[in-house]
Design a protein around this motif. Structure first.
Motif: not given
Length: 119
Positions: A76-85
């Motif tokens: 959240p501090e970087a506004g980032f999400a890594a998603v793996d599908i």
């Protein structure tokens, strides 16, 4: 063997940037989001585990699917999400990613798609 490669599934790796911090800190919300994504893709959920690292910190979570998995790690501090599908069979991983993006509203995204399966 004919030499023609037939992928057993598609593996999407998505880096989502510019997301507001709030949703990225909410483990219950992230779990509901991934469960909705699995449903949108036509996947069957076998088990899930989600962990919040503490107040104003990120979440890591995974859904084990009959078709493989969906995982997410948030900062959240970087506004980032890594998603793996990764999904095989009739499941449609792109629909899962679209569901996630509609909810998180990233400003930018980088997606890599990898065909997976026997050589």
């Amino acid at each position: 063997m004919s030499g023609v490669f037939q992928a057993a599934g598609t593996h999407l790796l998505a880096d989502l940037h510019g997301i507001p911090a709030g949703p990225l800190q909410d483990a219950a919300g992230i779990e509901a989001l991934l469960r909705g994504a699995a449903g949108a893709a036509g996947a069957r959920i076998l088990h899930g585990h989600f962990h919040a690292f503490g107040p104003e910190q990120g979440v890591t979570g995974v859904l084990l699917l009959a078709e493989s998995h969906i995982s997410i790690h948030t900062w959240p501090e970087a506004g980032f999400a890594a998603v793996d599908i990764f999904m095989c069979g009739a499941a449609l991983p792109q629909l899962a990613l679209e569901h996630i993006e509609r909810a998180l509203l990233p400003r930018t995204r980088q997606v890599r798609a990898v065909a997976r399966g026997p050589a």
